[in-house]
Write a protein that holds these residues in place. Structure first.
Motif, short mmCIF file in Angstrom:
data_model
loop_
_atom_site.label_atom_id
_atom_site.label_comp_id
_atom_site.label_asym_id
_atom_site.label_seq_id
_atom_site.Cartn_x
_atom_site.Cartn_y
_atom_site.Cartn_z
N THR A 164 -35.84 -19.76 12.70
CA THR A 164 -37.10 -19.20 12.99
C THR A 164 -38.11 -18.84 12.12
O THR A 164 -37.61 -18.15 11.03
N ARG B 70 -26.28 -10.94 20.11
CA ARG B 70 -26.50 -12.43 20.06
C ARG B 70 -28.02 -13.04 20.12
O ARG B 70 -28.34 -13.74 19.19
N SER C 25 -32.48 -15.99 13.12
CA SER C 25 -31.77 -17.18 12.55
C SER C 25 -32.71 -17.94 11.55
O SER C 25 -33.86 -17.78 11.61
N LEU D 260 -30.03 -14.94 17.26
CA LEU D 260 -30.79 -16.12 17.61
C LEU D 260 -32.26 -16.03 16.92
O LEU D 260 -32.66 -16.91 16.32
#
Length: 778
Positions: free
Chosen positions: A658, A648, A655, A652
């Motif tokens: 970013t 996870r 993603s 993130l």
């Protein structure tokens, strides 16, 4: 240098009417320092003349040490060491080999009952004048160095030879003479011509040295009625016959600076003779010259026998037939080249062709072991020495730790009393800047009870010991005093922690209270988290030494625990708003603190607190990607972060929202370096799929920006890991990042074959010493 009689003064050098000649000329033997032919000629000339006194180029402070040259325990190569009493680092060496003409003259005088003295400019003036490295004792700029005259090169050029060393070997070292004085007379005449043309030849300090030599020569002639022999560098011979007045010579010496000096004999090595040293006369082949001087006859045949013995010891097939053929080839080459005897060049060419099959690899071994060599001289126990040197010599003998010129590795087991004492000695010497040994990574256990040292004794260490003598008269007291002084002077916290580690390694329990007080003071005042993080690893390592070295580390543990607490509090805010360079440095601190905390006792839940810090860093906005990725990886490795949660966090970080550079930095922190990140991607295809998906989605314009960072990350992996990752990417991960059914790591089946796995059990029981089959289920 080659021996010779003094040449008459040139007509244009005639002094004024008041100048007077020093009387009938003595026997002046001009030599080349460290020349075997010169040494043989000097011995023959002295034996023929049998003078009452022999004067030698060297520091007069060492006159009282000359009698030790006849001691049966004195084995060259050795050197005279003179150093300033108030500044031992200001020192100079005068080396002597068995084939040095000066050494031969000293030994002859002692055996014949003749007086022997040194007549060069005193070291008290030389060391006070400036550069103690003895480039003729003077500092010169590049232009002056370029104008300096090399007498041997000038004579070789006049004789039509391009190689001065080869010319000298042919003209002097490999030739004999029926008249023992003839070589000296010829060379004196040649040097006289050179001095007429070049004056001091770019060595202005020689004029002062030669004035002092003339004064000493006059005094000896008055005392011994001209029954005097002088052995000096051939360059100085014309100056010693120069007609000058006593007043003129004393005027050159007036006002020279002076320092108080001490002198002693120290061991030297053949390898050091191969460099420019006290005489400024380094030679390339001390081992070869030593052989030429020592061989009673057939030098080429004896040399080839030595070479054959060395090569046989290295498991090369060399027979007596090889030796015979190599001798024949060397002599043939010498005849073809017009040389009086086969020299080093001919013998080397013959060895390469006959014994080495044309390869230069064994020739390099011959050059290192024989042509240069690792011979280390010895001096008598009665030679003057600073108290610290005497204590070190006593410890070396009691611990059976003999100084050797040849580099060797020493494995120590600190559970053994003698090995532990050796370790303490070596660590104390390193604290005193006496680098006899260097700690290296061992081939065996990496536990705290094992140490590996690489030892090599260099003559310059005697100077370091003399310098360290200001701290104490024994190794232990000197190391203690220096540690205490460094603790009081240290400004940086990391300096004091490194010093505390050194004290524990060296067993300096008396210095620890001072060091610990300084450590506590610096730790209390230093609020920089980076400094605290730098200091903690050394403290944590030091705490491990209590078990093996029987050292009380309780106070150290309290300081380490306090620093760890402060790091836990201050690290999260210190990691925000960092640029790329500062973030990379902080990542290093993060790794160091994590490793250090693993060595500290888990008092008051310190491990849990650190895990909380890592979790905050992994989730915190504003923290650079490399630090967030590293924190997540450390948590995953410690089992405090589940694989799903790690996936996870990676999702993130990678993603689309970013920035690519920040995402690449996160990847570097998570799987970069030698941290096993490659194997993590190999065994967790979900993470690999996330990386692959992100990489394929990076815009073309940003790809060139992140490529160097990614290349640095993945280039650190082992070749096998990179190959496996390439196969996995080429095969393509399953949709959703999960493992594809029926697929696994390349080279492995998707499921365990229990029948094949059971095949290892009999061997495993044998290794573990269990005779009965396992009853329990797997």
């Amino acid at each position: 240098m080659t021996a010779l009689r003094a040449a008459p003064a040139a007509p244009d050098e005639a002094p004024a009417a008041e100048a007077r000649a020093p009387g009938p000329r003595p026997l002046v033997l001009g030599v080349r320092h460290h020349g075997p032919g010169s040494a043989r000629a000097v011995r023959a000339a002295l034996e023929a003349a049998r003078p009452a006194v022999v004067l030698i180029e060297g520091p007069p402070e060492a006159d009282k040490l000359l009698s030790l040259a006849g001691d049966e325990d004195m084995r060259p190569p050795v050197a005279l060491l003179a150093h300033a009493v108030d500044d031992p680092g200001r020192a100079a060496f005068w080396p002597f080999a068995a084939f040095s003409p000066e050494w031969v003259a000293i030994r002859w005088a002692l055996a014949a009952g003749a007086a022997v003295r040194f007549i060069d400019l005193p070291a008290a003036h030389t060391l006070a004048a400036g550069d103690p490295t003895w480039d003729d004792g003077e500092e010169v700029d590049g232009a002056d160095r370029d104008t300096r005259v090399d007498p041997i090169a000038e004579l070789a050029r006049a004789a039509g030879h391009e190689d001065p060393e080869r010319w000298w070997e042919d003209a002097v070292e490999l030739r004999g003479a029926a008249d023992p004085h003839a070589p000296f007379e010829a060379l004196a005449e040649a040097m006289g011509v050179l001095r007429e043309a070049h004056g001091h030849g770019g060595h202005p300090r020689d004029l002062v040295r030669e004035a002092y030599m003339r004064l000493q020569l006059r005094a000896a002639r008055r005392e011994f009625a001209d029954d005097v022999a002088v052995v000096c560098g051939a360059w100085h011979v014309p100056a010693l016959s120069l007609k000058t007045t006593v007043a003129a010579d004393r005027a050159l010496l007036k006002g020279l600076p002076k320092v108080k000096t001490e002198a002693t004999w120290v061991p030297w090595t053949h390898r050091r003779l191969a460099r420019r040293s006290g005489y400024g006369a380094g030679i390339d082949a001390p081992g070869w010259y030593g052989h030429l001087f020592a061989a009673p006859d057939r030098p080429v045949e004896r040399w080839m026998t030595k070479v054959a013995g060395l090569l046989r010891a290295e498991d090369r097939l060399v027979s007596s037939a090889h030796v015979i053929e190599a001798v024949r080839l060397a002599e043939t080459l010498a005849a073809m080249r017009g040389r009086p005897l086969a020299g080093l060049g001919e013998t080397t060419d013959a060895v390469r062709a006959v014994m080495c099959d044309g390869s230069d690899v064994p020739i390099d071994l011959v050059r290192d072991r024989l042509v240069v060599g690792d011979v280390l001289g010895e001096v008598p126990a009665g030679a003057p020495a600073v108290p610290l040197q005497r204590d070190l010599t006593r410890l070396q003998r009691s611990l059976r730790l003999k100084p050797e010129a040849l580099e060797r590795e020493l494995e120590l087991d600190l559970r053994k009393e003698n090995d532990a004492a050796r370790s303490r000695l070596l660590h104390r010497l390193r604290l005193l800047s006496v680098g006899w040994g260097e700690a290296v990574a061992g081939r065996g256990s990496t536990g705290t009870f094992r140490e590996t040292w690489r030892l090599r004794w260099e003559p310059e260490l005697h100077v370091r010991i003399a310098e360290a003598g200001v701290w104490g008269t024994t190794v232990a007291s000197a190391a203690t005093a220096k540690a205490e002084s460094r603790a009081l002077e240290a400004n940086a916290l990391a300096e004091v922690t490194a010093l505390a580690e050194q004290c524990l390694l060296a067993g300096l329990s008396e210095a620890l209270p001072v060091v610990m007080t300084a450590l506590a003071d610096r730790a209390a005042l230093d609020a920089d988290v980076g400094h605290l993080a730098q200091a903690l690893p050394a403290l944590a390592r030091s705490l491990r030494y209590g078990d093996v070295r029987a050292t009380d580390t309780a106070a150290l543990g309290e300081v380490a625990a306090g620093i760890a607490e402060r790091i836990c509090v201050g690290l999260p805010p210190a990691c925000t708003g960092l640029d790329a360079d500062a973030a990379a440095e902080m990542r290093g601190h993060l790794d160091g603190v994590h490793t250090a905390l693993g060595l500290l006792p888990d008092t008051e839940g310190l491990t849990d607190r650190w895990s909380g810090v890592l979790r905050r860093l992994a989730d915190r906005d504003g923290v650079p990607g490399v630090i967030r990725g590293r924190a997540a990886r450390l948590l995953l490795d410690e089992g405090r972060l589940g694989e799903d949660e790690a996936a996870r966090l990676m999702g993130l970080a990678l993603s689309p929202g970013t920035p690519p550079a920040d995402a690449a930095a996160w990847i570097e922190g998570f799987v970069g370096g030698a941290s096993g990140g490659g194997m993590l991607l190999v065994h967790d295809e979900r993470l690999l799929a996330l990386v692959d998906d992100w990489l394929t989605s990076v815009p073309a314009g940003a790809f060139t920006d992140v490529l160097p960072l990614l290349r640095r990350t993945f280039s650190a992996y082992e070749p096998g890991v990179r190959r496996t990752l390439g196969e996995l990417v080429a095969r393509g991960p399953s949709a959703g990042g999960g493992a594809r059914p029926g697929a696994g790591t390349p080279g492995f089946a998707p499921d365990l074959d229990e029948a094949r796995a059971d095949g290892v059990l009999p061997l495993l029981r044998l290794l573990l010493g269990h005779d009965e089959p396992e009853k329990a289920g797997r």
